[in-house]
Design a protein around this motif. Structure first.
Motif, mmCIF file in Angstrom:
data_model
loop_
_atom_site.group_PDB
_atom_site.id
_atom_site.type_symbol
_atom_site.label_atom_id
_atom_site.label_comp_id
_atom_site.label_asym_id
_atom_site.label_seq_id
_atom_site.Cartn_x
_atom_site.Cartn_y
_atom_site.Cartn_z
ATOM 1 N N PHE A 279 0.829 -1.190 0.000
ATOM 2 C CA PHE A 279 0.000 0.000 0.000
ATOM 3 C C PHE A 279 0.873 1.253 0.000
ATOM 4 O O PHE A 279 1.837 1.348 0.751
ATOM 5 C CB PHE A 279 -0.908 -0.014 1.233
ATOM 6 C CG PHE A 279 -1.562 1.306 1.492
ATOM 7 C CD1 PHE A 279 -2.584 1.759 0.675
ATOM 8 C CD2 PHE A 279 -1.150 2.093 2.544
ATOM 9 C CE1 PHE A 279 -3.178 2.981 0.905
ATOM 10 C CE2 PHE A 279 -1.745 3.315 2.788
ATOM 11 C CZ PHE A 279 -2.767 3.762 1.971
ATOM 12 N N VAL A 280 0.554 2.188 -0.873
ATOM 13 C CA VAL A 280 1.303 3.438 -0.948
ATOM 14 C C VAL A 280 0.470 4.539 -0.298
ATOM 15 O O VAL A 280 -0.560 4.945 -0.845
ATOM 16 C CB VAL A 280 1.623 3.818 -2.407
ATOM 17 C CG1 VAL A 280 2.431 5.114 -2.452
ATOM 18 C CG2 VAL A 280 2.378 2.691 -3.097
ATOM 19 N N PRO A 281 0.865 5.023 0.870
ATOM 20 C CA PRO A 281 0.083 6.063 1.540
ATOM 21 C C PRO A 281 -0.018 7.323 0.698
ATOM 22 O O PRO A 281 0.848 7.616 -0.134
ATOM 23 C CB PRO A 281 0.869 6.329 2.834
ATOM 24 C CG PRO A 281 1.708 5.104 3.035
ATOM 25 C CD PRO A 281 2.032 4.609 1.664
ATOM 26 N N ALA A 282 -1.053 8.103 0.958
ATOM 27 C CA ALA A 282 -1.262 9.339 0.202
ATOM 28 C C ALA A 282 -0.084 10.284 0.339
ATOM 29 O O ALA A 282 0.266 10.997 -0.610
ATOM 30 C CB ALA A 282 -2.546 10.018 0.679
ATOM 31 N N ARG A 283 0.559 10.307 1.500
ATOM 32 C CA ARG A 283 1.685 11.216 1.692
ATOM 33 C C ARG A 283 2.864 10.848 0.793
ATOM 34 O O ARG A 283 3.591 11.732 0.319
ATOM 35 C CB ARG A 283 2.122 11.231 3.159
ATOM 36 C CG ARG A 283 2.538 9.879 3.724
ATOM 37 C CD ARG A 283 2.832 9.953 5.214
ATOM 38 N NE ARG A 283 3.204 8.665 5.774
ATOM 39 C CZ ARG A 283 2.325 7.785 6.256
ATOM 40 N NH1 ARG A 283 1.036 8.061 6.244
ATOM 41 N NH2 ARG A 283 2.741 6.635 6.756
ATOM 42 N N VAL A 284 3.050 9.542 0.542
ATOM 43 C CA VAL A 284 4.140 9.102 -0.334
ATOM 44 C C VAL A 284 3.782 9.407 -1.786
ATOM 45 O O VAL A 284 4.615 9.893 -2.564
ATOM 46 C CB VAL A 284 4.427 7.609 -0.138
ATOM 47 C CG1 VAL A 284 5.535 7.139 -1.080
ATOM 48 C CG2 VAL A 284 4.809 7.329 1.318
ATOM 49 N N ARG A 285 2.537 9.129 -2.166
ATOM 50 C CA ARG A 285 2.110 9.458 -3.522
ATOM 51 C C ARG A 285 2.265 10.952 -3.787
ATOM 52 O O ARG A 285 2.675 11.371 -4.881
ATOM 53 C CB ARG A 285 0.656 9.037 -3.750
ATOM 54 C CG ARG A 285 0.408 7.537 -3.656
ATOM 55 C CD ARG A 285 -0.898 7.138 -4.333
ATOM 56 N NE ARG A 285 -2.042 7.909 -3.857
ATOM 57 C CZ ARG A 285 -2.783 7.574 -2.804
ATOM 58 N NH1 ARG A 285 -2.460 6.493 -2.094
ATOM 59 N NH2 ARG A 285 -3.810 8.298 -2.459
#
Length: 309
Positions: A279-285
Motif C-alpha cells: 500500500f502506498v500512503p497518500a503522503r508518499v504518492r
C-alpha cells in the motif's frame, strides 16, 4: 494458543530487518531483554520456532518467514486505514521515509523537500542519504530515488528524469593537463572513480555515430561515496563521470567543464522506487507526484502520471 497482542509482531518484523534482537530493541525503544521475552512469548503462543539463533545473527525459519509476510501486510493494512482516516480530515500527516543519492540530494533535492514540507506542515521527512542502494523491500523506506537501469522486478518504478553521465573536470585540472579529445585519451588522465552497487565504476562507455567504445580508466582515488568524487573533481584532482543532474550547477557556474561533448554516454535515468504490492500512503504518492513535477522539463500542475494505491 493464538497471538494475544498484535504489537508483539513488531519484534518479529524488526528482528528480521535488523538481524538481531538488539537492533530490534533499539528501533522499538525497549531493552534487548524485553525484545527477547516478547519473541519467546510469540513462539510459545504459536508453538513454533520463528528464528534460528546464532552468536552473530538470527535467521528466520520457514515458519518465521510465513508469519513475517503476514505481519508486514497486517501493519500495512493498519497504516492504510490510518491514512484513509487522516485523509478524510483534509491534510496529509505522518512520516515519509526517503532514500536518495548524496549529490542529488545536496545539489537538487534539499530546497524541494523544504518546499514540499512547507506545503504539508503535518508531514515529517526521514531522509537517508548515501550511494549505497537500500533494499526497499526490507529497509524502512517508503521510497528510494535511484539512478540507472532497474533489475528488481519486485519494485514499482516511476521515471522522474532522463539523464546521462557527464564527463567533467575543473579548469585548474585542465590547465595542467590537455583536455581529452577521444575516450582513449582518458588512459593518460587521472580518473576519479567510485563504487556503485558494491562495484567500482572503472569501465566508462562512450558512443559516436552509433558506435560504442569502452575505456577502462584508472586514477589515484576511489571512494564509496560519489559525492566525494565530485568534490575531488572540483578541487582539480582529476576527471569524473557522474550524472549530469548532479553536476549541472557546477557546469553552469564554470566550476566544472564538460569534456568530450560530441560523445554520448549511456542512459542513466532517475526513478522513484516503491515496493510492489505494498500500500502506498497518500503522503508518499504526494511526494512522488511533487518530484515528478519538479523534474519535468516544462512543469505544470497536470504534468506526469500519478501513482495510485
Amino acid at each position: 494458543m493464538k497471538i494475544e497482542n498484535i504489537a508483539d509482531l513488531q519484534v518479529l518484523v524488526h528482528t528480521a530487518r535488523g538481524g538481531t534482537l538488539t537492533a530490534a530493541a533499539a528501533t522499538l525503544g525497549i531493552t534487548p531483554a524485553a525484545a527477547s521475552a516478547t519473541l519467546k512469548r510469540l513462539e510459545s503462543q504459536l508453538g513454533a520456532r520463528l528464528f534460528e539463533r546464532s552468536t552473530r545473527a538470527m535467521r528466520l525459519t520457514p515458519q518465521g518467514q510465513t508469519l513475517l509476510d503476514y505481519a508486514v501486510r497486517a501493519f500495512e493494512l493498519l497504516a492504510e486505514g490510518e491514512s484513509l482516516v487522516q485523509a478524510d480530515r483534509g491534510a496529509l500527516v505522518g512520516t515519509v521515509r526517503v532514500a536518495a543519492p548524496s549529490d542529488l540530494t545536496r545539489v537538487t533535492l534539499l530546497p524541494w523537500f523544504d518546499e514540499f514540507l512547507a506545503l504539508h506542515p503535518g508531514l515529517q521527512l526521514a531522509l537517508s542519504v548515501g550511494d549505497r542502494p537500500l533494499d526497499v523491500m526490507r529497509d524502512e523506506v517508503d521510497m528510494a530515488l535511484r539512478y540507472g537501469p532497474l533489475a528488481d522486478s519486485r519494485l514499482v518504478a516511476r521515471r522522474l528524469a532522463d539523464s546521462r553521465p557527464a564527463l567533467c573536470a575543473s579548469p585548474a585540472y585542465l590547465r595542467r593537463h590537455p583536455a581529452p579529445q577521444t575516450p582513449h585519451d582518458l588512459l593518460q588522465h587521472n580518473c576519479l572513480t567510485f563504487h556503485r552497487g558494491g562495484r567500482r565504476q572503472r569501465l566508462w562507455r562512450f558512443a559516436r555515430h552509433g558506435h560504442w567504445t569502452e575505456v577502462r580508466v584508472d586514477g589515484d582515488r576511489v571512494v564509496d561515496d560519489a559525492s566525494l568524487a565530485r568534490e575531488w573533481a572540483l578541487a582539480g584532482h582529476g576527471i569524473t563521470l557522474k550524472s549530469a543532474l548532479d553536476l549541472q550547477r557546477d557546469v553552469a557556474s564554470g566550476a566544472l567543464v564538460r569534456l568530450l561533448p560530441d560523445w554520448d554516454t549511456e542512459p542513466y535515468p532517475l526513478h522513484a522506487l516503491l515496493p510492489s504490492g505494498r500500500f502506498v500512503p497518500a503522503r508518499v504518492r504526494a511526494l512522488v507526484d511533487f518530484l515528478a513535477l519538479k523534474f519535468a522539463p516544462n512543469p505544470t500542475p497536470e504534468t506526469g502520471p500519478k501513482i495510485t494505491a
